[in-house]
Design a protein around this motif. Structure first.
Motif, PDB file in Angstrom:
ATOM      1  N   HIS A  17      47.532  27.135  29.890  1.00 27.62           N
ATOM      2  CA  HIS A  17      48.691  27.979  30.243  1.00 27.62           C
ATOM      3  C   HIS A  17      48.716  28.254  31.746  1.00 27.62           C
ATOM      4  CE1 HIS A  17      49.115  28.714  25.959  1.00 27.62           C
ATOM      5  NE2 HIS A  17      47.838  29.032  25.927  1.00 27.62           N
ATOM      6  N   PRO A  18      48.927  27.224  32.573  1.00 26.46           N
ATOM      7  CA  PRO A  18      48.828  27.447  34.025  1.00 26.46           C
ATOM      8  C   PRO A  18      49.871  28.417  34.577  1.00 26.46           C
ATOM      9  CG  PRO A  18      49.640  25.234  33.570  1.00 26.46           C
ATOM     10  CD  PRO A  18      49.241  25.834  32.254  1.00 26.46           C
ATOM     11  N   GLY A  19      51.080  28.394  34.075  1.00 24.13           N
ATOM     12  CA  GLY A  19      52.111  29.305  34.590  1.00 24.13           C
ATOM     13  C   GLY A  19      51.804  30.751  34.260  1.00 24.13           C
ATOM     14  N   LYS A  20      51.489  31.002  32.990  1.00 25.20           N
ATOM     15  CA  LYS A  20      51.140  32.368  32.576  1.00 25.20           C
ATOM     16  C   LYS A  20      49.850  32.823  33.257  1.00 25.20           C
ATOM     17  CE  LYS A  20      53.347  32.112  28.059  1.00 25.20           C
ATOM     18  NZ  LYS A  20      53.128  32.057  26.613  1.00 25.20           N
ATOM     19  N   SER A  21      48.926  31.895  33.455  1.00 26.89           N
ATOM     20  CA  SER A  21      47.668  32.236  34.115  1.00 26.89           C
ATOM     21  C   SER A  21      47.894  32.639  35.562  1.00 26.89           C
ATOM     22  CB  SER A  21      46.692  31.063  34.049  1.00 26.89           C
ATOM     23  OG  SER A  21      46.352  30.789  32.712  1.00 26.89           O
ATOM     24  N   ALA A  22      48.828  31.977  36.240  1.00 28.29           N
ATOM     25  CA  ALA A  22      49.136  32.340  37.624  1.00 28.29           C
ATOM     26  C   ALA A  22      49.654  33.771  37.678  1.00 28.29           C
ATOM     27  CB  ALA A  22      50.157  31.371  38.221  1.00 28.29           C
ATOM     28  N   VAL A  23      50.477  34.142  36.724  1.00 29.51           N
ATOM     29  CA  VAL A  23      50.990  35.517  36.653  1.00 29.51           C
ATOM     30  C   VAL A  23      49.839  36.481  36.349  1.00 29.51           C
ATOM     31  CG1 VAL A  23      52.476  37.083  35.341  1.00 29.51           C
ATOM     32  CG2 VAL A  23      53.323  34.833  36.022  1.00 29.51           C
ATOM     33  N   GLY A  24      48.955  36.104  35.438  1.00 29.22           N
ATOM     34  CA  GLY A  24      47.801  36.945  35.111  1.00 29.22           C
ATOM     35  C   GLY A  24      46.882  37.144  36.305  1.00 29.22           C
ATOM     36  N   ILE A  25      46.641  36.076  37.046  1.00 31.48           N
ATOM     37  CA  ILE A  25      45.818  36.180  38.249  1.00 31.48           C
ATOM     38  C   ILE A  25      46.486  37.108  39.255  1.00 31.48           C
ATOM     39  CG2 ILE A  25      44.987  34.897  40.261  1.00 31.48           C
ATOM     40  CD1 ILE A  25      44.546  32.501  38.316  1.00 31.48           C
ATOM     41  N   THR A  26      47.806  37.034  39.351  1.00 30.12           N
ATOM     42  CA  THR A  26      48.528  37.914  40.269  1.00 30.12           C
ATOM     43  C   THR A  26      48.396  39.370  39.841  1.00 30.12           C
ATOM     44  OG1 THR A  26      50.073  36.133  40.747  1.00 30.12           O
ATOM     45  CG2 THR A  26      50.766  38.342  41.337  1.00 30.12           C
ATOM     46  N   TRP A  27      48.493  39.642  38.546  1.00 33.18           N
ATOM     47  CA  TRP A  27      48.297  41.016  38.067  1.00 33.18           C
ATOM     48  C   TRP A  27      46.892  41.505  38.420  1.00 33.18           C
ATOM     49  CZ3 TRP A  27      50.692  40.193  32.602  1.00 33.18           C
ATOM     50  CH2 TRP A  27      52.065  40.419  32.664  1.00 33.18           C
ATOM     51  N   LEU A  28      45.898  40.644  38.176  1.00 30.86           N
ATOM     52  CA  LEU A  28      44.515  41.011  38.492  1.00 30.86           C
ATOM     53  C   LEU A  28      44.367  41.284  39.984  1.00 30.86           C
ATOM     54  CD1 LEU A  28      41.615  41.391  37.522  1.00 30.86           C
ATOM     55  CD2 LEU A  28      41.271  38.934  37.888  1.00 30.86           C
ATOM     56  N   LEU A  29      44.926  40.406  40.801  1.00 35.59           N
ATOM     57  CA  LEU A  29      44.895  40.599  42.250  1.00 35.59           C
ATOM     58  C   LEU A  29      45.587  41.905  42.630  1.00 35.59           C
ATOM     59  CD1 LEU A  29      44.174  39.304  45.004  1.00 35.59           C
ATOM     60  CD2 LEU A  29      46.402  38.195  44.930  1.00 35.59           C
ATOM     61  N   GLY A  30      46.701  42.208  41.985  1.00 34.47           N
ATOM     62  CA  GLY A  30      47.404  43.460  42.245  1.00 34.47           C
ATOM     63  C   GLY A  30      46.582  44.680  41.877  1.00 34.47           C
ATOM     64  N   ILE A  31      45.909  44.624  40.736  1.00 34.39           N
ATOM     65  CA  ILE A  31      45.068  45.744  40.309  1.00 34.39           C
ATOM     66  C   ILE A  31      43.917  45.946  41.292  1.00 34.39           C
ATOM     67  CG2 ILE A  31      43.448  46.511  38.510  1.00 34.39           C
ATOM     68  CD1 ILE A  31      45.400  45.121  36.478  1.00 34.39           C
ATOM     69  N   VAL A  32      43.274  44.845  41.688  1.00 35.30           N
ATOM     70  CA  VAL A  32      42.170  44.949  42.652  1.00 35.30           C
ATOM     71  C   VAL A  32      42.674  45.521  43.978  1.00 35.30           C
ATOM     72  CG1 VAL A  32      40.549  43.582  44.047  1.00 35.30           C
ATOM     73  CG2 VAL A  32      40.771  43.145  41.592  1.00 35.30           C
ATOM     74  N   ALA A  33      43.816  45.043  44.458  1.00 32.42           N
ATOM     75  CA  ALA A  33      44.377  45.559  45.710  1.00 32.42           C
ATOM     76  C   ALA A  33      44.716  47.038  45.594  1.00 32.42           C
ATOM     77  CB  ALA A  33      45.623  44.757  46.098  1.00 32.42           C
ATOM     78  N   LEU A  34      45.268  47.435  44.472  1.00 29.07           N
ATOM     79  CA  LEU A  34      45.625  48.839  44.245  1.00 29.07           C
ATOM     80  C   LEU A  34      44.380  49.730  44.257  1.00 29.07           C
ATOM     81  CD1 LEU A  34      48.065  50.675  43.591  1.00 29.07           C
ATOM     82  CD2 LEU A  34      47.612  50.245  41.188  1.00 29.07           C
ATOM     83  N   VAL A  35      43.346  49.315  43.546  1.00 24.28           N
ATOM     84  CA  VAL A  35      42.110  50.099  43.487  1.00 24.28           C
ATOM     85  C   VAL A  35      41.466  50.184  44.866  1.00 24.28           C
ATOM     86  CG1 VAL A  35      39.753  50.136  42.561  1.00 24.28           C
ATOM     87  CG2 VAL A  35      41.690  49.698  41.038  1.00 24.28           C
ATOM     88  N   TRP A  36      41.347  49.040  45.555  1.00 28.18           N
ATOM     89  CA  TRP A  36      40.746  49.057  46.885  1.00 28.18           C
ATOM     90  C   TRP A  36      41.595  49.864  47.856  1.00 28.18           C
ATOM     91  CZ3 TRP A  36      36.138  48.690  48.575  1.00 28.18           C
ATOM     92  CH2 TRP A  36      35.205  47.935  47.885  1.00 28.18           C
TER      93      TRP A  36
END
Length: 189
Positions: free
Chosen positions: A142-161
């Motif tokens: 699921h490369p397309g959905k995974s790219a979105v998931g990675i973006t959410w994860l990146l967003g969460i990490v950026a928000l926390v930091w």
């Protein structure tokens, strides 16, 4: 004292930028993926132009210049593709990362049993390989959905930091004011 005043303000700025990026990435993950793919494309173009310059330098062997020229062509083509088709580029990159994780998992699994690792280390290596297989399989399937998931994860990490940096900025500001007001030594963190 001026250095501390500047430091807390820079930390605050970094924190606010992290929070803003995190919110944007979580709220609009597809748009964020596309923006990141375009930014990567621009970086690849700049890298390609630098490699072209290296290919035409008189220093180095003919083989090194040909290698730089070949890498330059690939970088420019990949960069242009990412800029013109960012969604496809992000999907392809996610798929490549998935393949890399699966290959990495194979090497970790082989290494776990081929080396003289003690039992607990061997099972940690096997667990790491299994995680790589799982994540790689998800990214490949699921490369397309995974790219979105990675973006959410990146967003969460950026928000926390971002929040951590904002809190740290205010702690430093408070300690700087204490030092300026009476020379009170800040308590260790």
């Amino acid at each position: 004292m001026d250095l501390l005043n500047t430091a807390w303000k820079l930390l605050l700025l970094r924190g606010v930028m992290g929070v803003l990026f995190g919110i944007l990435a979580i709220a609009w993950p597809i748009e964020t993926v596309i923006a990141l793919a375009v930014l990567w494309g621009i970086w690849a173009l700049i890298d390609g132009f630098g490699l072209f310059a290296a290919a035409f330098r008189p220093e180095g062997t003919t083989g090194e210049r040909w290698l730089a020229g070949g890498m330059a062509v690939i970088a420019v083509l990949a960069g242009l593709y990412a800029i013109v088709h960012p969604g496809s580029a992000a999907t392809a990159l996610t798929w490549v990362i998935g393949v890399w994780l699966v290959v990495r998992g194979v090497f970790e699994l082989v290494g776990a049993f081929a080396s003289g690792l003690p039992g607990s280390s061997r099972w940690m290596a096997v667990l790491t390989a299994a995680i790589d297989f799982l994540l790689g399989g998800i990214l490949i399937a699921h490369p397309g959905k995974s790219a979105v998931g990675i973006t959410w994860l990146l967003g969460i990490v950026a928000l926390v930091w971002g929040v951590v940096l904002i809190v740290l900025a205010f702690v430093i500001r408070s300690q700087t004011r204490d030092l300026a007001d009476g020379g009170v030594t800040p308590s260790p963190a």
